[in-house]
Design a protein around this motif. Structure first.
Motif, mmCIF file in Angstrom:
data_model
loop_
_atom_site.group_PDB
_atom_site.id
_atom_site.type_symbol
_atom_site.label_atom_id
_atom_site.label_comp_id
_atom_site.label_asym_id
_atom_site.label_seq_id
_atom_site.Cartn_x
_atom_site.Cartn_y
_atom_site.Cartn_z
ATOM 1 N N ALA A 144 0.813 -1.217 0.000
ATOM 2 C CA ALA A 144 0.000 0.000 0.000
ATOM 3 C C ALA A 144 0.844 1.263 0.000
ATOM 4 C CB ALA A 144 -0.933 0.011 1.207
ATOM 5 N N SER A 145 2.134 1.134 0.311
ATOM 6 C CA SER A 145 2.992 2.315 0.405
ATOM 7 C C SER A 145 4.252 2.126 -0.414
ATOM 8 C CB SER A 145 3.364 2.573 1.872
ATOM 9 O OG SER A 145 4.046 1.459 2.414
ATOM 10 N N ASP A 146 4.909 3.252 -0.687
ATOM 11 C CA ASP A 146 6.196 3.254 -1.381
ATOM 12 C C ASP A 146 7.310 3.471 -0.364
ATOM 13 O OD1 ASP A 146 5.131 2.975 -3.971
ATOM 14 O OD2 ASP A 146 4.718 5.120 -4.081
ATOM 15 N N PRO A 147 8.533 3.024 -0.695
ATOM 16 C CA PRO A 147 9.650 3.215 0.236
ATOM 17 C C PRO A 147 9.932 4.679 0.567
ATOM 18 C CG PRO A 147 10.216 1.583 -1.424
ATOM 19 C CD PRO A 147 8.922 2.194 -1.847
ATOM 20 N N ILE A 148 9.481 5.594 -0.299
ATOM 21 C CA ILE A 148 9.758 7.007 -0.047
ATOM 22 C C ILE A 148 8.598 7.710 0.669
ATOM 23 C CG2 ILE A 148 11.346 7.220 -1.997
ATOM 24 C CD1 ILE A 148 9.062 8.544 -3.577
ATOM 25 N N ASP A 149 7.543 6.991 1.024
ATOM 26 C CA ASP A 149 6.414 7.602 1.725
ATOM 27 C C ASP A 149 6.799 8.008 3.138
ATOM 28 O OD1 ASP A 149 4.792 7.291 -0.443
ATOM 29 O OD2 ASP A 149 3.591 5.655 0.387
ATOM 30 N N GLY A 150 6.325 9.184 3.551
ATOM 31 C CA GLY A 150 6.509 9.651 4.908
ATOM 32 C C GLY A 150 5.224 9.540 5.700
ATOM 33 N N ALA A 151 5.248 10.061 6.928
ATOM 34 C CA ALA A 151 4.094 9.950 7.820
ATOM 35 C C ALA A 151 2.856 10.625 7.249
ATOM 36 C CB ALA A 151 4.444 10.555 9.179
ATOM 37 N N GLU A 152 3.022 11.776 6.602
ATOM 38 C CA GLU A 152 1.872 12.464 6.016
ATOM 39 C C GLU A 152 1.226 11.605 4.928
ATOM 40 O OE1 GLU A 152 0.828 16.925 4.434
ATOM 41 O OE2 GLU A 152 2.634 15.969 3.628
ATOM 42 N N ALA A 159 -3.164 3.400 5.242
ATOM 43 C CA ALA A 159 -2.650 2.035 5.126
ATOM 44 C C ALA A 159 -1.136 2.069 5.009
ATOM 45 C CB ALA A 159 -3.262 1.328 3.929
ATOM 46 N N GLY A 160 -0.529 0.933 5.318
ATOM 47 C CA GLY A 160 0.911 0.819 5.180
ATOM 48 C C GLY A 160 1.415 -0.439 5.851
ATOM 49 N N VAL A 161 2.743 -0.510 5.988
ATOM 50 C CA VAL A 161 3.381 -1.633 6.679
ATOM 51 C C VAL A 161 4.025 -1.108 7.964
ATOM 52 C CG1 VAL A 161 3.692 -3.047 4.626
ATOM 53 C CG2 VAL A 161 5.441 -1.363 5.225
ATOM 54 N N CYS A 162 4.812 -1.941 8.631
ATOM 55 C CA CYS A 162 5.281 -1.581 9.975
ATOM 56 C C CYS A 162 6.028 -0.259 10.010
ATOM 57 C CB CYS A 162 6.124 -2.716 10.555
ATOM 58 S SG CYS A 162 7.631 -3.118 9.628
ATOM 59 N N ARG A 163 6.889 -0.010 9.030
ATOM 60 C CA ARG A 163 7.652 1.244 9.059
ATOM 61 C C ARG A 163 6.723 2.446 8.931
ATOM 62 N NH1 ARG A 163 11.171 3.095 4.198
ATOM 63 N NH2 ARG A 163 9.772 4.874 4.187
ATOM 64 N N ASP A 164 5.628 2.306 8.164
ATOM 65 C CA ASP A 164 4.674 3.398 8.007
ATOM 66 C C ASP A 164 3.930 3.668 9.313
ATOM 67 O OD1 ASP A 164 5.144 3.589 5.104
ATOM 68 O OD2 ASP A 164 4.125 1.664 5.017
ATOM 69 N N PHE A 165 3.499 2.601 9.994
ATOM 70 C CA PHE A 165 2.858 2.749 11.302
ATOM 71 C C PHE A 165 3.813 3.465 12.254
ATOM 72 C CE2 PHE A 165 -0.060 -0.181 9.535
ATOM 73 C CZ PHE A 165 -1.124 -0.423 10.398
ATOM 74 N N ALA A 166 5.071 3.006 12.292
ATOM 75 C CA ALA A 166 6.051 3.584 13.214
ATOM 76 C C ALA A 166 6.342 5.045 12.883
ATOM 77 C CB ALA A 166 7.336 2.767 13.201
ATOM 78 N N HIS A 167 6.469 5.361 11.606
ATOM 79 C CA HIS A 167 6.733 6.756 11.216
ATOM 80 C C HIS A 167 5.605 7.678 11.646
ATOM 81 C CE1 HIS A 167 9.733 5.544 7.831
ATOM 82 N NE2 HIS A 167 10.354 5.837 8.945
ATOM 83 N N LEU A 168 4.359 7.239 11.491
ATOM 84 C CA LEU A 168 3.235 8.093 11.884
ATOM 85 C C LEU A 168 3.203 8.262 13.399
ATOM 86 C CD1 LEU A 168 0.826 9.779 11.123
ATOM 87 C CD2 LEU A 168 -0.570 7.688 11.022
#
Length: 270
Positions: A144-152, A159-168
């Motif tokens: 659902a996300s790209d490696p360059i996606d940030g918290a915003e 949606a996202g994976v673990c790094r996206d949850f953690a970044h937010l």
């Protein structure tokens, strides 16, 4: 978890198409109090190489080596017989981990948090409210996300994976004036099994861990790398050239039964 043994391992099979410098972060962070037995082997086209070890923050270890061309195999295994002592606040950490960073753009959330959270509450309450907010808001969805996606981006995508949850989580906590950072970990019990990312927050001088994904018990986590966000904690980086990650595997287990994480206990990564 006490002194329950944890066994972790990882393997990466990498093709290097043009000369590059590789950096890997897969070894367990070495910290005071830990009893650790480990083996790291790196081979290039079947020939053993000895990477340079760079020791960073919170015991993080980067292993760096140059490759001209061909196949690279990185294999690591470790037994953590005694966990590390909990980390406490060090000089300068509050300043570093309140700042916006590449993937945790806290400055974009200053207005948002005033509408979503009661800023008069103590930091420990806000920590778990932020974790629950992210858990309720996001769907765990690989791809659902790209490696360059940030918290915003993650907040907008829901949606996202673990790094996206953690970044937010990290971005929201920093916007609430709570120092926060990302930790790459081995996570026994994680499904799907992989390198995992969680958030740490500085509360009353101690770093406490939260995991909005709820994919693994926090008591069993093993620290690999610590930093502002995924830019500091990636398990593989290359500088120049080009590479293809052909395959990788991660295994993390504990001796005996996995602990039960109720999500509300105050837990530090050991």
């Amino acid at each position: 978890m006490g002194t329950i043994k944890r066994d972790v391992s990882s393997m990466m099979d990498i093709w290097v198409g043009a000369a590059t410098e590789l950096e890997v972060q897969v070894t367990v962070a070495k910290l005071p109090g830990m009893d650790l037995v480990e083996t790291l082997t790196v081979s290039v086209n079947g020939n053993s190489v000895t990477p340079e070890e760079i020791v960073g923050e919170c015991g993080t270890r980067i292993h760096r080596f140059a490759v001209d061309h061909g196949n690279v195999l990185v294999q690591y295994s470790a037994s953590v017989n005694t966990p590390a002592d909990p980390l406490t606040e060090q000089v300068g950490e509050r300043s570093i981990y309140l700042r916006p960073s590449r993937y945790a753009e806290a400055d974009k959330f200053f207005g948002y948090v005033t509408a979503e959270f009661d800023l008069s509450k103590p930091p420990i309450e806000l920590l778990f409210e932020v974790s629950k907010f992210v858990a309720d808001r996001l769907n765990y969805l690989p791809g659902a996300s790209d490696p360059i996606d940030g918290a915003e981006d993650t907040l907008l995508a829901n949606a996202g994976v673990c790094r996206d949850f953690a970044h937010l989580v990290v971005a929201l906590l920093r916007a609430l004036n709570i120092p926060a950072r990302l930790v790459a970990v081995y996570a026994p019990g994680c499904v799907p099994m992989d390198f995992h990312a969680v958030a740490e927050a500085l509360i009353d001088g101690t770093w406490l861990v939260v995991d909005a994904t709820g994919l693994a018990p926090r008591q069993a986590l093993v620290r690999i790398a610590t930093g502002r966000d995924a830019a500091d904690t990636a398990f593989l980086d290359n500088h120049s050239g080009n590479i293809t990650l052909n395959n990788y595997e991660v295994i993390a287990t504990v001796a005996g039964e996995l602990p039960v994480d109720n999500g509300s206990d105050h837990i530090s990564i050991g």
